[in-house]
Design an enzyme around this catalytic site. Structure first.
Site, PDB file in Angstrom:
ATOM      1  N   CYS A 292       0.839  -1.188   0.000  1.00 40.40           N
ATOM      2  CA  CYS A 292       0.000   0.000   0.000  1.00 40.40           C
ATOM      3  C   CYS A 292       0.881   1.247   0.000  1.00 40.40           C
ATOM      4  O   CYS A 292       1.792   1.366   0.834  1.00 40.40           O
ATOM      5  CB  CYS A 292      -0.915  -0.005   1.221  1.00 40.40           C
ATOM      6  SG  CYS A 292      -1.866   1.527   1.416  1.00 40.40           S
TER       7      CYS A 292
ATOM      8  N   ASP B  89       0.230  -6.257   0.185  1.00 47.99           N
ATOM      9  CA  ASP B  89      -0.944  -6.764  -0.514  1.00 47.99           C
ATOM     10  C   ASP B  89      -0.518  -8.026  -1.254  1.00 47.99           C
ATOM     11  O   ASP B  89       0.408  -7.986  -2.070  1.00 47.99           O
ATOM     12  CB  ASP B  89      -1.474  -5.732  -1.517  1.00 47.99           C
ATOM     13  CG  ASP B  89      -1.961  -4.456  -0.848  1.00 47.99           C
ATOM     14  OD1 ASP B  89      -2.648  -4.566   0.190  1.00 47.99           O
ATOM     15  OD2 ASP B  89      -1.656  -3.358  -1.355  1.00 47.99           O
TER      16      ASP B  89
END
EC number: 1.7.1.13
Length: 274
Positions: free
Chosen positions: A181, A188
């Site tokens: 992120c 992620d």
């Protein structure tokens, strides 16, 4: 709006009632300009969002639940920052709606307004939960390759294809996609499917390239568009489609799809990690 001004990484206050203003749009243009996209898009596609924590009250005050799926067109000018999406969906919890259709219509109106384009919305009620699919991405796994690598920032020079040989058609998959992120730095995790027609892509180089996103910061949609463009430019396929399914965070998973040729929408089937 800049991601730094979004709810990401900030103390969370949960709304007591439905509040459409919680949705925080982020323009796609900035990230696309960094990729050299300044005019017509070299792809089309959809971002598929699945929301597993949607609940509201019926007219008599009884809680209702559903799984929601949002189909956001790639040509929309904005994406919605994911934490703001979570907070927006959470604001339904203590608000009354007369019907499932009323909830769907509200979601469609609000998310379409935030994205700047028409967003399709599907709701699955509990009596249909058993129909929801789970399957892995179809294709030849790149992860079977035993190789060395030490590149953890995107490097398109890792990509190559046999330009002097006859074109092939392949579907390749990997579960080793990781990006981060850009606001919080949280990882992620995702799986990616690459279908192409054209000069055969070197499998080891493609896997190293996918792994090279491991320390990269970027939203899901931006990472998939970078992968698409890097493969398109380095390997020169005649047809190309890239589909990623990222694991769930905050009750939401995001699954971007980009292609440069007409084909059906990919199945919205959860992988085991989702």
């Amino acid at each position: 709006m800049n991601p730094e001004h979004s709810p990401l990484g900030k103390a969370t206050v949960y709304a007591a009632q439905y509040d459409a203003s919680l949705l925080f749009p982020i323009p796609r243009a900035g990230a696309r300009e960094q990729l050299g996209i300044t005019s017509a898009l070299p792809f089309f596609g959809t971002d598929i969002w699945n929301a597993y924590e949607l609940s509201w009250l019926n007219a008599r005050g009884k809680p209702q639940v559903a799984v929601a799926t949002f189909y956001v067109p790639a040509e929309s000018p904005n994406i919605v920052e994911s934490k703001s999406f979570k907070l927006y969906l959470g604001s339904f919890a203590q608000s009354k709606f007369d019907s499932l259709d009323a909830v769907r219509d509200t979601l469609k109106r609000d998310v379409s307004a935030a994205c700047g384009a028409s967003v399709s919305v599907q709701l699955v009620s509990p009596h249909d939960f058993g129909k929801l699919q789970m399957e892995e991405l179809d294709g030849l796994s790149l992860d079977r390759l035993d190789l060395d690598t030490d590149v953890y920032e995107p490097d398109p020079s890792l990509l190559s294809a046999a330009q002097d040989e006859a074109p092939v058609e392949e579907t390749l998959v990997s579960d080793l996609l990781r990006s981060n992120c850009p606001v919080t730095g949280q990882p992620d995790w995702g799986s990616v499917q690459i279908h192409y027609v054209g000069p055969q892509i070197d499998h080891a180089g493609l896997l190293r390239y996918i792994i090279s996103f491991r320390n990269h910061t970027g939203f899901h949609e931006q990472c998939v568009e970078r992968i698409f463009l890097d493969i398109l430019h380095a390997c020169k396929p005649l047809k190309l489609a890239v589909y990623a399914r990222y694991t769930r965070r905050g009750g939401l998973d995001i699954n971007p799809f980009r292609t440069n040729y007409n084909q059906p929408m990919p199945d919205n089937a959860r992988t085991a990690r989702q």
